[in-house]
Motif scaffolding. Structure first.
Motif, PDB file in Angstrom:
ATOM      1  N   SER A  54       0.557  -1.516   0.079  1.00  0.00           N
ATOM      2  CA  SER A  54       0.030   0.349  -0.291  1.00  0.00           C
ATOM      3  C   SER A  54       0.715   0.858   0.082  1.00  0.00           C
ATOM      4  N   MET A  55       2.336   1.160   0.465  1.00  0.00           N
ATOM      5  CA  MET A  55       3.043   2.144   0.544  1.00  0.00           C
ATOM      6  C   MET A  55       3.820   2.442  -1.007  1.00  0.00           C
ATOM      7  N   LEU A  56       4.193   1.099  -1.519  1.00  0.00           N
ATOM      8  CA  LEU A  56       5.147   1.082  -1.654  1.00  0.00           C
ATOM      9  C   LEU A  56       5.411   1.091  -3.385  1.00  0.00           C
ATOM     10  N   PRO A  57       5.650   0.713  -5.062  1.00  0.00           N
ATOM     11  CA  PRO A  57       5.025   0.935  -6.227  1.00  0.00           C
ATOM     12  C   PRO A  57       5.413  -0.583  -6.366  1.00  0.00           C
ATOM     13  N   VAL A  58       5.080  -1.519  -7.213  1.00  0.00           N
ATOM     14  CA  VAL A  58       4.953  -2.807  -7.265  1.00  0.00           C
ATOM     15  C   VAL A  58       5.968  -3.473  -7.771  1.00  0.00           C
ATOM     16  N   ARG A  59       6.891  -1.759  -8.547  1.00  0.00           N
ATOM     17  CA  ARG A  59       8.146  -2.701  -9.628  1.00  0.00           C
ATOM     18  C   ARG A  59       9.053  -2.229  -8.591  1.00  0.00           C
ATOM     19  N   LEU A  60       8.913  -2.102  -7.247  1.00  0.00           N
ATOM     20  CA  LEU A  60       9.792  -1.629  -6.674  1.00  0.00           C
ATOM     21  C   LEU A  60      10.184  -2.730  -5.762  1.00  0.00           C
ATOM     22  N   PHE A  61       9.228  -3.482  -5.716  1.00  0.00           N
ATOM     23  CA  PHE A  61       9.104  -4.644  -4.663  1.00  0.00           C
ATOM     24  C   PHE A  61      10.182  -5.833  -5.785  1.00  0.00           C
ATOM     25  N   ASP A  62       9.978  -6.017  -7.116  1.00  0.00           N
ATOM     26  CA  ASP A  62      11.064  -6.983  -8.297  1.00  0.00           C
ATOM     27  C   ASP A  62      12.685  -6.116  -7.498  1.00  0.00           C
ATOM     28  N   VAL A  63      12.913  -4.897  -7.252  1.00  0.00           N
ATOM     29  CA  VAL A  63      14.303  -4.589  -6.869  1.00  0.00           C
ATOM     30  C   VAL A  63      14.698  -5.346  -5.907  1.00  0.00           C
ATOM     31  N   LEU A  64      13.439  -4.445  -4.854  1.00  0.00           N
ATOM     32  CA  LEU A  64      13.704  -4.875  -3.677  1.00  0.00           C
ATOM     33  C   LEU A  64      14.194  -6.884  -2.956  1.00  0.00           C
ATOM     34  N   CYS A  65      13.591  -7.776  -3.590  1.00  0.00           N
ATOM     35  CA  CYS A  65      13.906  -9.072  -3.939  1.00  0.00           C
ATOM     36  C   CYS A  65      15.584  -9.638  -4.235  1.00  0.00           C
ATOM     37  N   SER A  66      15.669  -8.658  -5.286  1.00  0.00           N
ATOM     38  CA  SER A  66      16.971  -9.091  -6.025  1.00  0.00           C
ATOM     39  C   SER A  66      17.920  -8.146  -5.478  1.00  0.00           C
ATOM     40  N   GLU A  67      17.720  -7.017  -4.491  1.00  0.00           N
ATOM     41  CA  GLU A  67      18.661  -6.547  -3.903  1.00  0.00           C
ATOM     42  C   GLU A  67      19.497  -7.001  -2.200  1.00  0.00           C
ATOM     43  N   ARG A  68      18.126  -8.218  -2.120  1.00  0.00           N
ATOM     44  CA  ARG A  68      17.983  -9.327  -0.576  1.00  0.00           C
ATOM     45  C   ARG A  68      19.329  -8.975   0.200  1.00  0.00           C
ATOM     46  N   THR A  69      20.283  -9.523  -1.579  1.00  0.00           N
ATOM     47  CA  THR A  69      21.529  -9.978  -0.668  1.00  0.00           C
ATOM     48  C   THR A  69      22.509  -8.648   0.286  1.00  0.00           C
ATOM     49  N   CYS A  70      22.065  -7.207  -0.206  1.00  0.00           N
ATOM     50  CA  CYS A  70      22.759  -6.778  -0.296  1.00  0.00           C
ATOM     51  C   CYS A  70      23.033  -6.692   1.629  1.00  0.00           C
ATOM     52  N   CYS A  71      21.971  -6.666   2.897  1.00  0.00           N
ATOM     53  CA  CYS A  71      21.718  -6.419   3.213  1.00  0.00           C
ATOM     54  C   CYS A  71      21.038  -8.364   4.256  1.00  0.00           C
ATOM     55  N   GLN A  72      22.628  -9.103   4.183  1.00  0.00           N
ATOM     56  CA  GLN A  72      22.067 -10.742   5.370  1.00  0.00           C
ATOM     57  C   GLN A  72      20.412 -10.509   5.849  1.00  0.00           C
ATOM     58  N   TYR A  73      19.945 -11.036   6.083  1.00  0.00           N
ATOM     59  CA  TYR A  73      18.986 -11.733   7.105  1.00  0.00           C
ATOM     60  C   TYR A  73      18.935 -13.043   7.293  1.00  0.00           C
ATOM     61  N   ARG A  74      19.184 -12.494   9.462  1.00  0.00           N
ATOM     62  CA  ARG A  74      19.484 -13.682  10.051  1.00  0.00           C
ATOM     63  C   ARG A  74      18.796 -14.387  10.334  1.00  0.00           C
ATOM     64  N   GLY A  75      17.381 -14.635  10.319  1.00  0.00           N
ATOM     65  CA  GLY A  75      16.895 -15.246  10.439  1.00  0.00           C
ATOM     66  C   GLY A  75      16.341 -16.790   9.201  1.00  0.00           C
ATOM     67  N   ASP A  76      14.601 -17.282   9.296  1.00  0.00           N
ATOM     68  CA  ASP A  76      14.766 -18.512   7.829  1.00  0.00           C
ATOM     69  C   ASP A  76      13.724 -17.662   7.050  1.00  0.00           C
ATOM     70  N   PRO A  77      15.201 -17.259   6.009  1.00  0.00           N
ATOM     71  CA  PRO A  77      14.680 -16.627   4.716  1.00  0.00           C
ATOM     72  C   PRO A  77      13.210 -17.295   3.959  1.00  0.00           C
ATOM     73  N   ARG A  78      12.126 -17.927   4.212  1.00  0.00           N
ATOM     74  CA  ARG A  78      11.216 -17.979   3.801  1.00  0.00           C
ATOM     75  C   ARG A  78      10.224 -16.807   5.221  1.00  0.00           C
ATOM     76  N   ILE A  79      10.985 -16.070   5.650  1.00  0.00           N
ATOM     77  CA  ILE A  79       9.474 -14.851   5.755  1.00  0.00           C
ATOM     78  C   ILE A  79      10.073 -13.987   5.004  1.00  0.00           C
ATOM     79  N   GLN A  80      11.070 -13.560   5.037  1.00  0.00           N
ATOM     80  CA  GLN A  80      11.773 -12.866   4.007  1.00  0.00           C
ATOM     81  C   GLN A  80      10.877 -12.703   2.953  1.00  0.00           C
ATOM     82  N   LEU A  81      11.118 -13.708   2.305  1.00  0.00           N
ATOM     83  CA  LEU A  81      11.126 -13.940   1.000  1.00  0.00           C
ATOM     84  C   LEU A  81       8.765 -14.106   0.900  1.00  0.00           C
ATOM     85  N   HIS A  82       8.388 -14.161   1.267  1.00  0.00           N
ATOM     86  CA  HIS A  82       6.825 -13.955   2.071  1.00  0.00           C
ATOM     87  C   HIS A  82       7.079 -12.543   2.003  1.00  0.00           C
TER      88      HIS A  82
END
Length: 481
Positions: A54-82
């Motif tokens: 509701s806050m971000l453009p839909v196309r920005l999600f493509d970028v965020l998902c592609s760049e998610r390795t720039c900040c390593q997620y400490r937990g279960d990657p399924r949550i981040q991907l969800h």
């Protein structure tokens, strides 16, 4: 000196900041629920996703998902991907952290990706996942289906690698009619078929025959050309633009050209003594308009001269690994005249005949478009040959020099620097047999204003050079062997 490192763009800073905040929120959600309350955790993640959408453009999600390795997620990657995936995504590429995610998650997630154009499943792909992809992703144009690899301990041998994509998986994606680029596993031999799943040559032929717009088939260590030539099926014309063919014959090349009449890039390896000219003649007589031609274990004969005279105007990339030690300066000049649009040239030879005459006058307007030059291996004067090419073009950006005998090239490099030949070089790769002193390395770094990649065998300790690069914030990768 080499260019300075530039600060990251404001957009990249915003993306990194967004991912950091999203990761923090996901981690809080994940740690708020024990494993037996995963569905509640999933519900909270979904609410976070809805808030972000509701806050971000839909196309920005493509970028965020592609760049998610720039900040390593400490937990279960399924949550981040969800949180970072949604039904309107057009691009999804997995990362290394995703390799341990169970198959069930991918089946459930990918079933919602109805608008994907690009999907990378490298090392997580299975037949079961491809069954879902074939149904749910009709708009795909590019896909990587290199299989997930399991390790099975054998009672008789060492550990056995088991793949998880077979011809059944290929059948599942045969209806993805928009596919243009496909990366996959090589076919397995008959003995390997007994262990786990695998794709076969027949399965590959079936798949490419069903995909009308397929331009590029990426199969590592696979002779794609011979696979197409060897089939008993009537196939073609295919839309493939790139083909490599080893142990080629004239009849095979003729059949391959008939199967793939739209080729733009062709790589041919021939190691037999007979029939080489016949192979070149088949290419000359065809209607192909090749942009790239790579020839390995060939000789510069009259047939090759004729080929370049006929097809040379189309070529932007030409590579020749010459094995009869007969390459001459006249042949090099002929390549320049016949191929006026070359931007990339690779010449590998042992010829002792590659000599620039004493009172040589360079013809005008040859190799003037050259940007990338690879040259080797031995028996010619490096300084003379490099001087010739640098006098032809002022825009050389990448230089690779390969040599089989130890030789000091300080004098050659110094001469080129003094003449300003290396002013536009971005990448310089020198074989480990080429001896270069620290002083010349320093001079190259301080003189070449565009140099960003420099590979050289360090003859001396280089800590002060690395310190100089860091202190001056130079955007330069200095490497050794």
């Amino acid at each position: 000196m080499s260019p300075r490192k530039q600060p990251i763009s404001l957009f990249k800073m915003c993306v990194k900041s967004c991912i950091t905040l999203i990761n923090s929120a996901c981690y809080v959600i994940e740690k708020s629920y024990p494993e037996n309350m995963f569905h509640e955790c999933e519900r909270q993640a979904f609410e976070l996703k809805c808030y972000l959408m509701s806050m971000l453009p839909v196309r920005l999600f493509d970028v965020l998902c592609s760049e998610r390795t720039c900040c390593q997620y400490r937990g279960d990657p399924r949550i981040q991907l969800h949180v970072l995936t949604h039904p309107n995504m057009t691009v999804f590429r997995k990362c290394d952290l995703d390799n341990g995610i169970p198959q069930g998650f991918w089946i459930e997630t990918i079933s919602n990706f109805n608008r994907l154009a690009v999907l990378d499943l490298k090392f997580i792909c299975t037949d079961e996942i491809l069954q879902v992809v074939g149904i749910s992703c009709p708009l795909l144009e590019e896909i990587n289906i290199v299989s997930r690899v399991d390790i099975c301990k054998s009672l008789f041998n060492a550990s056995v690698l088991i793949r998880n994509v077979s011809d059944a998986g290929l059948c599942s994606i045969a209806n993805l009619k928009q596919l243009r680029v496909l990366a996959m596993d090589p076919p397995r031999n008959e003995r390997a078929i007994r262990v786990g799943r695998c794709v076969s040559q027949a399965g590959i032929i079936m798949l490419v025959s069903e995909l009308p717009y397929l331009e590029e088939l990426r199969i590592e260590s696979c002779d794609i050309g011979s696979t197409l030539i060897g089939t008993a099926m009537e196939i073609g014309p295919l839309s493939l633009r790139k083909i490599n063919c080893h142990f080629a014959s004239a009849d095979g090349i003729r059949k391959l050209i008939k199967i793939c009449p739209f080729l733009r890039e062709l790589s041919v390896t021939h190691v037999f003594e007979h029939n080489k000219d016949a192979i070149l003649e088949q290419i000359s007589m065809s209607d192909l308009r090749l942009n790239r031609l790579d020839l390995s274990f060939f000789s510069y004969t009259d047939s090759m001269q004729q080929l370049l005279c006929i097809k040379g105007t189309y070529l932007t990339h030409f590579s020749l690994w010459e094995i009869d030690n007969s390459l001459t300066m006249d042949a090099v000049l002929s390549i320049g005249r016949c191929c006026p649009n070359l931007s990339s040239l690779c010449l590998m030879t042992q010829s002792k005949c590659l000599v620039i005459p004493r009172h040589f006058r360079r013809p005008e307007k040859i190799f003037s478009e050259l940007r990338n030059l690879t040259i080797g291996n031995e028996n010619f004067n490096i300084g003379h040959i490099l001087t010739f090419f640098f006098e032809c073009t002022q825009n050389l950006e990448k230089l690779v020099i390969k040599y089989q005998t130890n030789i000091n090239i300080d004098e050659t490099l110094t001469h080129l620097l003094e003449k300003g030949c290396l002013k536009n070089i971005h990448c310089l790769w020198l074989d480990c047999t080429l001896e270069v002193s620290k002083d010349v390395v320093k001079r190259i770094i301080s003189t070449c204003e565009k140099l960003q990649m420099f590979t050289v065998d360090f003859m001396e300790e280089m800590n002060d050079v690395h310190k100089y690069i860091n202190e001056n914030n130079l955007d330069l990768k200095l490497g050794t062997y």
